[in-house]
Scaffold this motif. Sequence first.
Motif, PDB file in Angstrom:
ATOM      1  N   THR A  28      73.208  73.750 123.119  1.00  0.00           N
ATOM      2  CA  THR A  28      73.850  72.872 122.146  1.00  0.00           C
ATOM      3  C   THR A  28      73.169  71.507 122.139  1.00  0.00           C
ATOM      4  O   THR A  28      72.587  71.089 123.137  1.00  0.00           O
ATOM      5  CB  THR A  28      75.350  72.715 122.451  1.00  0.00           C
ATOM      6  OG1 THR A  28      75.501  72.130 123.738  1.00  0.00           O
ATOM      7  CG2 THR A  28      76.072  74.054 122.413  1.00  0.00           C
ATOM      8  N   THR A  32      77.306  67.239 122.053  1.00  0.00           N
ATOM      9  CA  THR A  32      78.303  68.260 121.749  1.00  0.00           C
ATOM     10  C   THR A  32      79.448  68.116 122.739  1.00  0.00           C
ATOM     11  O   THR A  32      79.226  68.019 123.951  1.00  0.00           O
ATOM     12  CB  THR A  32      77.687  69.677 121.841  1.00  0.00           C
ATOM     13  OG1 THR A  32      76.584  69.754 120.941  1.00  0.00           O
ATOM     14  CG2 THR A  32      78.709  70.745 121.500  1.00  0.00           C
ATOM     15  N   ASP A  36      84.388  71.547 122.618  1.00  0.00           N
ATOM     16  CA  ASP A  36      83.855  72.465 121.611  1.00  0.00           C
ATOM     17  C   ASP A  36      83.079  73.605 122.278  1.00  0.00           C
ATOM     18  O   ASP A  36      83.166  74.762 121.853  1.00  0.00           O
ATOM     19  CB  ASP A  36      82.952  71.718 120.626  1.00  0.00           C
ATOM     20  CG  ASP A  36      83.734  70.861 119.653  1.00  0.00           C
ATOM     21  OD1 ASP A  36      84.964  71.071 119.499  1.00  0.00           O
ATOM     22  OD2 ASP A  36      83.123  69.970 119.032  1.00  0.00           O
ATOM     23  N   ILE A  37      82.316  73.279 123.311  1.00  0.00           N
ATOM     24  CA  ILE A  37      81.596  74.313 124.062  1.00  0.00           C
ATOM     25  C   ILE A  37      82.597  75.283 124.682  1.00  0.00           C
ATOM     26  O   ILE A  37      82.447  76.507 124.580  1.00  0.00           O
ATOM     27  CB  ILE A  37      80.687  73.674 125.133  1.00  0.00           C
ATOM     28  CG1 ILE A  37      79.559  72.890 124.456  1.00  0.00           C
ATOM     29  CG2 ILE A  37      80.136  74.734 126.089  1.00  0.00           C
ATOM     30  CD1 ILE A  37      78.752  72.016 125.393  1.00  0.00           C
ATOM     31  N   ASN A 140      69.136  75.874 117.639  1.00  0.00           N
ATOM     32  CA  ASN A 140      69.463  74.523 117.220  1.00  0.00           C
ATOM     33  C   ASN A 140      68.188  73.706 117.023  1.00  0.00           C
ATOM     34  O   ASN A 140      67.276  73.749 117.847  1.00  0.00           O
ATOM     35  CB  ASN A 140      70.379  73.844 118.241  1.00  0.00           C
ATOM     36  CG  ASN A 140      70.860  72.514 117.741  1.00  0.00           C
ATOM     37  OD1 ASN A 140      70.173  71.510 117.895  1.00  0.00           O
ATOM     38  ND2 ASN A 140      72.022  72.499 117.105  1.00  0.00           N
ATOM     39  N   VAL A 165      80.137  75.253 116.189  1.00  0.00           N
ATOM     40  CA  VAL A 165      80.560  75.165 117.588  1.00  0.00           C
ATOM     41  C   VAL A 165      81.793  74.277 117.592  1.00  0.00           C
ATOM     42  O   VAL A 165      81.710  73.092 117.261  1.00  0.00           O
ATOM     43  CB  VAL A 165      79.463  74.580 118.500  1.00  0.00           C
ATOM     44  CG1 VAL A 165      79.972  74.466 119.944  1.00  0.00           C
ATOM     45  CG2 VAL A 165      78.209  75.440 118.453  1.00  0.00           C
ATOM     46  N   ILE A 168      82.472  71.531 114.733  1.00  0.00           N
ATOM     47  CA  ILE A 168      81.276  70.837 114.263  1.00  0.00           C
ATOM     48  C   ILE A 168      80.220  71.859 113.829  1.00  0.00           C
ATOM     49  O   ILE A 168      79.881  72.779 114.576  1.00  0.00           O
ATOM     50  CB  ILE A 168      80.673  69.939 115.372  1.00  0.00           C
ATOM     51  CG1 ILE A 168      81.717  68.981 115.930  1.00  0.00           C
ATOM     52  CG2 ILE A 168      79.433  69.213 114.883  1.00  0.00           C
ATOM     53  CD1 ILE A 168      82.227  67.952 114.956  1.00  0.00           C
ATOM     54  N   HIS A 170      76.400  72.701 113.141  1.00  0.00           N
ATOM     55  CA  HIS A 170      75.098  72.273 113.636  1.00  0.00           C
ATOM     56  C   HIS A 170      74.010  72.909 112.785  1.00  0.00           C
ATOM     57  O   HIS A 170      74.206  73.972 112.202  1.00  0.00           O
ATOM     58  CB  HIS A 170      74.918  72.684 115.105  1.00  0.00           C
ATOM     59  CG  HIS A 170      75.917  72.053 116.015  1.00  0.00           C
ATOM     60  ND1 HIS A 170      75.718  70.819 116.576  1.00  0.00           N
ATOM     61  CD2 HIS A 170      77.128  72.463 116.448  1.00  0.00           C
ATOM     62  CE1 HIS A 170      76.761  70.502 117.328  1.00  0.00           C
ATOM     63  NE2 HIS A 170      77.634  71.486 117.262  1.00  0.00           N
TER      64      HIS A 170
END
Length: 179
Positions: A28, A32, A36-37, A140, A165, A168, A170
């Motif tokens: 990520t 980040t 979210d992860i 990414n 993710v 958000i 990406h």
Amino acid sequence: MAITTRPAVPADATDLHELAARTFGLATPPGTLQSDIDAFVAEHLALSSFDKYLADPARILLLTEDDGATIGYSMLVAGPIADPELACTVAAAGPGPAIELSKFYVAADSHGSGAAGTLMAATLAAAAAAGARHCWLGVNQLNARAVRFYTRNGFEIIGTKRFLVGEIWHDDYVLARPL
């Protein structure tokens, strides 16, 4: 160091989940949110997810070990691409069936050990053995290390896509290579 790669089996689900939870954040972009992860891992990389992935005949999971310890994994996904725009982008890479390299992770403490190269060679061989003519992936755009690795392994940027993710979106490159 005895680095080996083999097909994953249902008994590997726990090791795969634990490694995925440790490595997903490596892919990520900076900034980040950990929440979210964690949400992505809970939704897509949970133990139950790996149980389903290992039972799915459209998926090929490979496991890389160093003296019996799980240090890396990859997952190929065959079949049609749901997003029509992405399907057109991948189709432009060349004729014949394509397979997605959906997951490719090596534990941070094994970076530089040769494990990633060993896993990539086995992954590409498995993709070709499955009848694919091309292999594609999303990475990414800010993950320069991964982009360099993939281009060293014959992948070329063929387009872009978005990847969610948490909450958000990406920006990813889409890369492909012939098999």
